[in-house]
Design a protein around this motif. Structure first.
Motif, PDB file in Angstrom:
ATOM      1  N   UNK A 164     -54.589 -13.930  61.900  1.00  0.00           N
ATOM      2  CA  UNK A 164     -55.607 -14.254  62.892  1.00  0.00           C
ATOM      3  C   UNK A 164     -56.888 -13.487  62.581  1.00  0.00           C
ATOM      4  N   UNK A 165     -58.040 -13.944  63.117  1.00  0.00           N
ATOM      5  CA  UNK A 165     -59.286 -13.200  62.940  1.00  0.00           C
ATOM      6  C   UNK A 165     -59.135 -11.743  63.382  1.00  0.00           C
ATOM      7  N   UNK A 166     -59.790 -10.847  62.661  1.00  0.00           N
ATOM      8  CA  UNK A 166     -59.797  -9.401  62.901  1.00  0.00           C
ATOM      9  C   UNK A 166     -58.556  -8.692  62.376  1.00  0.00           C
ATOM     10  N   UNK A 167     -57.550  -9.421  61.902  1.00  0.00           N
ATOM     11  CA  UNK A 167     -56.407  -8.763  61.268  1.00  0.00           C
ATOM     12  C   UNK A 167     -56.876  -8.005  60.024  1.00  0.00           C
ATOM     13  N   UNK A 168     -56.147  -6.954  59.664  1.00  0.00           N
ATOM     14  CA  UNK A 168     -56.453  -6.176  58.454  1.00  0.00           C
ATOM     15  C   UNK A 168     -55.316  -6.391  57.453  1.00  0.00           C
ATOM     16  N   UNK A 169     -55.682  -6.765  56.229  1.00  0.00           N
ATOM     17  CA  UNK A 169     -54.705  -7.142  55.212  1.00  0.00           C
ATOM     18  C   UNK A 169     -54.771  -6.203  54.010  1.00  0.00           C
ATOM     19  N   UNK A 170     -53.619  -6.043  53.357  1.00  0.00           N
ATOM     20  CA  UNK A 170     -53.558  -5.392  52.047  1.00  0.00           C
ATOM     21  C   UNK A 170     -53.224  -6.482  51.037  1.00  0.00           C
ATOM     22  N   UNK A 171     -54.068  -6.633  50.016  1.00  0.00           N
ATOM     23  CA  UNK A 171     -53.895  -7.691  49.026  1.00  0.00           C
ATOM     24  C   UNK A 171     -53.739  -7.044  47.659  1.00  0.00           C
ATOM     25  N   UNK A 172     -52.596  -7.253  47.043  1.00  0.00           N
ATOM     26  CA  UNK A 172     -52.313  -6.648  45.743  1.00  0.00           C
ATOM     27  C   UNK A 172     -52.184  -7.750  44.685  1.00  0.00           C
ATOM     28  N   UNK A 173     -53.028  -7.668  43.671  1.00  0.00           N
ATOM     29  CA  UNK A 173     -52.953  -8.585  42.536  1.00  0.00           C
ATOM     30  C   UNK A 173     -52.287  -7.820  41.392  1.00  0.00           C
ATOM     31  N   UNK A 174     -51.140  -8.265  40.983  1.00  0.00           N
ATOM     32  CA  UNK A 174     -50.312  -7.545  40.003  1.00  0.00           C
ATOM     33  C   UNK A 174     -51.084  -7.286  38.716  1.00  0.00           C
ATOM     34  N   UNK A 175     -51.100  -5.992  38.307  1.00  0.00           N
ATOM     35  CA  UNK A 175     -51.772  -5.545  37.084  1.00  0.00           C
ATOM     36  C   UNK A 175     -53.288  -5.724  37.147  1.00  0.00           C
ATOM     37  N   UNK A 176     -53.855  -5.924  38.329  1.00  0.00           N
ATOM     38  CA  UNK A 176     -55.307  -6.102  38.466  1.00  0.00           C
ATOM     39  C   UNK A 176     -55.813  -5.266  39.637  1.00  0.00           C
TER      40      UNK A 176
END
Length: 235
Positions: A52-64
């Motif tokens: 939902x809007x205002x959520x905080x995410x952790x985004x991990x791109x493997x080896x990047x």
């Protein structure tokens, strides 16, 4: 004779409501066992949360690591800004679905078979609204499972003159708002179950306050047919 006429008028009114499907009010919201049928528990405890809007995410791109984000906040428009690919719409998606979308965008031009893992660090969208005759009305975050008693406790409890047998829960079901009426006093004494409150629910203490907040007519036909009341405002 007058009493008989009154009963006849009441019966006629009920028949008219059933035929026309537009003259019930919030007082007709189901109560007792019917209320628990109207506001059921979620189908599965582990059901995927939708971003939902205002959520905080952790985004991990493997080896990047240069493409990974530790605290990506979803905008009011439901977007996150990623390196290389810019804005990505993620609101309404599960973490897995959002990760697939990002991987697809990266794989179009920049990476070969990218692997993206996404976590919801802060689920700000998991909130309930407490209103009516409570001490501190407002929006409150939901962490884990929440019952009606616990939800009202978030708002510091009902006011001294609150109508404890008139607690309305409004929920979005199948694209339409539904309402049910619960007896908080009976729940407190253990005479009735404590229903589960879900993110997005609105809990209103006091029938008069509920009518003022919800407004609009309630459909009678769904109430007669399936035991719940559909709020006309979202038709």
């Amino acid at each position: 004779m007058k009493r008989g006429n009154s009963i006849n008028r009441s019966i006629a009114a009920l028949i008219a409501c059933g035929l026309l499907g537009a003259c019930a009010t919030v007082e007709d919201a189901p109560r007792g066992e019917a209320a628990y049928a109207a506001i059921p528990p979620p189908p599965a405890i582990g059901m995927d949360y939708r971003i939902a809007p205002d959520d905080v995410l952790r985004i991990q791109v493997y080896h990047e690591p240069g493409l990974s984000l530790e605290d990506a906040q979803v905008t009011a428009a439901g977007m996150i800004r990623m390196p290389l690919i810019g804005d990505v719409s993620v609101a309404g998606l599960t973490a897995g679905e959002a990760g697939d979308v990002i991987a697809g965008r990266l794989g179009e031009r920049y990476l070969v078979s990218p692997q993206v893992t996404l976590f919801v660090k802060q689920a700000v969208g998991r909130r309930v609204t407490l209103d009516g005759e409570v001490r501190e009305p407002g929006l409150y975050p939901v962490e884990g499972r929440l019952t009606l008693l616990q939800a009202i406790a978030l708002a510091k409890g009902p006011t001294r003159l609150a109508g404890l047998n008139q607690v309305v829960v409004v929920r979005q079901l199948d694209g339409q708002r539904q309402a049910a009426l619960f007896d908080l006093a009976a729940i407190r004494k253990g005479r009735a179950p404590d229903p589960e409150i879900l993110p997005g629910d609105m809990v209103i203490v006091g029938l008069s306050r509920a009518k003022a907040i919800v407004g609009g007519a309630l459909l009678a036909v769904p109430a007669l047919a399936t035991g719940f009341i559909a709020l006309d405002g979202n038709r």
